[in-house]
Scaffold this motif. Sequence first.
Motif, PDB file in Angstrom:
ATOM      1  N   MET A 171       0.830  -1.182   0.000  1.00 18.47           N
ATOM      2  CA  MET A 171       0.000   0.000   0.000  1.00 18.47           C
ATOM      3  C   MET A 171       0.877   1.248   0.000  1.00 18.47           C
ATOM      4  O   MET A 171       1.897   1.314   0.663  1.00 18.47           O
ATOM      5  N   LYS A 172       0.446   2.229  -0.719  1.00 19.14           N
ATOM      6  CA  LYS A 172       1.205   3.466  -0.807  1.00 19.14           C
ATOM      7  C   LYS A 172       1.204   4.226   0.516  1.00 19.14           C
ATOM      8  O   LYS A 172       2.221   4.777   0.919  1.00 19.14           O
ATOM      9  N   SER A 173       0.069   4.245   1.205  1.00 19.49           N
ATOM     10  CA  SER A 173      -0.020   5.039   2.425  1.00 19.49           C
ATOM     11  C   SER A 173       0.871   4.482   3.533  1.00 19.49           C
ATOM     12  O   SER A 173       1.431   5.237   4.313  1.00 19.49           O
ATOM     13  N   LYS A 174       1.033   3.154   3.610  1.00 21.41           N
ATOM     14  CA  LYS A 174       1.900   2.578   4.631  1.00 21.41           C
ATOM     15  C   LYS A 174       3.352   2.959   4.383  1.00 21.41           C
ATOM     16  O   LYS A 174       4.081   3.298   5.317  1.00 21.41           O
ATOM     17  N   ALA A 175       3.769   2.915   3.144  1.00 23.94           N
ATOM     18  CA  ALA A 175       5.137   3.305   2.809  1.00 23.94           C
ATOM     19  C   ALA A 175       5.337   4.789   3.078  1.00 23.94           C
ATOM     20  O   ALA A 175       6.393   5.200   3.582  1.00 23.94           O
TER      21      ALA A 175
ATOM     22  N   LYS B 166       1.059  22.598   2.679  1.00 21.26           N
ATOM     23  CA  LYS B 166       0.084  23.681   2.810  1.00 21.26           C
ATOM     24  C   LYS B 166       0.156  24.635   1.615  1.00 21.26           C
ATOM     25  O   LYS B 166      -0.873  25.133   1.152  1.00 21.26           O
ATOM     26  N   LYS B 167       1.371  24.880   1.120  1.00 20.77           N
ATOM     27  CA  LYS B 167       1.505  25.716  -0.078  1.00 20.77           C
ATOM     28  C   LYS B 167       0.854  25.042  -1.277  1.00 20.77           C
ATOM     29  O   LYS B 167       0.174  25.685  -2.083  1.00 20.77           O
ATOM     30  N   GLU B 168       1.061  23.724  -1.385  1.00 19.27           N
ATOM     31  CA  GLU B 168       0.452  22.992  -2.493  1.00 19.27           C
ATOM     32  C   GLU B 168      -1.068  23.033  -2.390  1.00 19.27           C
ATOM     33  O   GLU B 168      -1.763  23.213  -3.404  1.00 19.27           O
ATOM     34  N   LEU B 169      -1.602  22.893  -1.179  1.00 15.90           N
ATOM     35  CA  LEU B 169      -3.045  22.954  -0.986  1.00 15.90           C
ATOM     36  C   LEU B 169      -3.593  24.321  -1.386  1.00 15.90           C
ATOM     37  O   LEU B 169      -4.631  24.420  -2.038  1.00 15.90           O
ATOM     38  N   PHE B 170      -2.878  25.380  -1.013  1.00 18.43           N
ATOM     39  CA  PHE B 170      -3.298  26.722  -1.407  1.00 18.43           C
ATOM     40  C   PHE B 170      -3.347  26.838  -2.929  1.00 18.43           C
ATOM     41  O   PHE B 170      -4.330  27.352  -3.492  1.00 18.43           O
ATOM     42  N   ASN B 171      -2.300  26.358  -3.598  1.00 20.52           N
ATOM     43  CA  ASN B 171      -2.260  26.434  -5.063  1.00 20.52           C
ATOM     44  C   ASN B 171      -3.379  25.614  -5.695  1.00 20.52           C
ATOM     45  O   ASN B 171      -3.998  26.051  -6.680  1.00 20.52           O
ATOM     46  N   LEU B 172      -3.656  24.435  -5.133  1.00 16.54           N
ATOM     47  CA  LEU B 172      -4.738  23.607  -5.672  1.00 16.54           C
ATOM     48  C   LEU B 172      -6.094  24.286  -5.505  1.00 16.54           C
ATOM     49  O   LEU B 172      -6.926  24.259  -6.408  1.00 16.54           O
ATOM     50  N   ARG B 173      -6.312  24.906  -4.345  1.00 11.04           N
ATOM     51  CA  ARG B 173      -7.575  25.608  -4.126  1.00 11.04           C
ATOM     52  C   ARG B 173      -7.708  26.797  -5.067  1.00 11.04           C
ATOM     53  O   ARG B 173      -8.797  27.092  -5.562  1.00 11.04           O
ATOM     54  N   PHE B 174      -6.613  27.477  -5.302  1.00  4.93           N
ATOM     55  CA  PHE B 174      -6.632  28.608  -6.221  1.00  4.93           C
ATOM     56  C   PHE B 174      -6.963  28.138  -7.639  1.00  4.93           C
ATOM     57  O   PHE B 174      -7.781  28.751  -8.337  1.00  4.93           O
TER      58      PHE B 174
ATOM     59  N   ARG C  39      -7.071  15.466  -5.872  1.00  4.20           N
ATOM     60  CA  ARG C  39      -5.753  15.800  -5.315  1.00  4.20           C
ATOM     61  C   ARG C  39      -5.887  16.695  -4.080  1.00  4.20           C
ATOM     62  O   ARG C  39      -5.077  16.589  -3.159  1.00  4.20           O
ATOM     63  N   ILE C  40      -6.917  17.546  -4.042  1.00  2.44           N
ATOM     64  CA  ILE C  40      -7.145  18.409  -2.879  1.00  2.44           C
ATOM     65  C   ILE C  40      -7.369  17.545  -1.638  1.00  2.44           C
ATOM     66  O   ILE C  40      -6.771  17.779  -0.590  1.00  2.44           O
ATOM     67  N   ARG C  41      -8.193  16.537  -1.759  1.00  2.00           N
ATOM     68  CA  ARG C  41      -8.477  15.648  -0.630  1.00  2.00           C
ATOM     69  C   ARG C  41      -7.220  14.895  -0.210  1.00  2.00           C
ATOM     70  O   ARG C  41      -6.957  14.729   0.987  1.00  2.00           O
ATOM     71  N   GLU C  42      -6.450  14.443  -1.175  1.00  2.04           N
ATOM     72  CA  GLU C  42      -5.222  13.706  -0.881  1.00  2.04           C
ATOM     73  C   GLU C  42      -4.221  14.574  -0.117  1.00  2.04           C
ATOM     74  O   GLU C  42      -3.622  14.131   0.868  1.00  2.04           O
ATOM     75  N   VAL C  43      -4.068  15.819  -0.536  1.00  2.00           N
ATOM     76  CA  VAL C  43      -3.136  16.733   0.128  1.00  2.00           C
ATOM     77  C   VAL C  43      -3.635  17.053   1.538  1.00  2.00           C
ATOM     78  O   VAL C  43      -2.835  17.110   2.479  1.00  2.00           O
TER      79      VAL C  43
ATOM     80  N   ARG D 171      -1.860  13.671   8.273  1.00  2.00           N
ATOM     81  CA  ARG D 171      -0.904  12.628   8.654  1.00  2.00           C
ATOM     82  C   ARG D 171       0.370  13.236   9.234  1.00  2.00           C
ATOM     83  O   ARG D 171       0.888  12.768  10.246  1.00  2.00           O
ATOM     84  N   ILE D 172       0.878  14.259   8.570  1.00  8.67           N
ATOM     85  CA  ILE D 172       2.108  14.903   9.027  1.00  8.67           C
ATOM     86  C   ILE D 172       1.895  15.528  10.401  1.00  8.67           C
ATOM     87  O   ILE D 172       2.728  15.375  11.299  1.00  8.67           O
ATOM     88  N   GLN D 173       0.777  16.213  10.590  1.00  9.71           N
ATOM     89  CA  GLN D 173       0.493  16.837  11.883  1.00  9.71           C
ATOM     90  C   GLN D 173       0.360  15.787  12.979  1.00  9.71           C
ATOM     91  O   GLN D 173       0.821  15.994  14.106  1.00  9.71           O
ATOM     92  N   THR D 174      -0.241  14.655  12.668  1.00 12.58           N
ATOM     93  CA  THR D 174      -0.387  13.586  13.650  1.00 12.58           C
ATOM     94  C   THR D 174       0.968  13.044  14.075  1.00 12.58           C
ATOM     95  O   THR D 174       1.231  12.850  15.266  1.00 12.58           O
TER      96      THR D 174
END
Length: 70
Positions: A1-5, A26-34, A46-50, A56-59
């Motif tokens: 699985m990709k998420s485990k790796a 977060k920068k990528e998310l901003f750009n995707l929303r824009f 991709r927005i949901r994935e980011v 995950r990173i915050q956790t």
Amino acid sequence: MKSKAYLEELRSQSVVDLQARLVDEKKELFNLRFQNATNQLDNTARIREVRKNIARIQTIITQKQMAVTE
């Protein structure tokens, strides 16, 4: 699985590296929303994935900080 790796990769990094990666995500998310607002985004999933990657990173950052304080 990709998420485990992906999680193993995140867990092997230091908190400083994770915080830098968090800023990039977060920068990528901003750009995707824009792009979405201007109807230039092709893959809206991709927005949901980011967003999930940010969570995950915050956790993992929180887990590492809690492990240090114990």
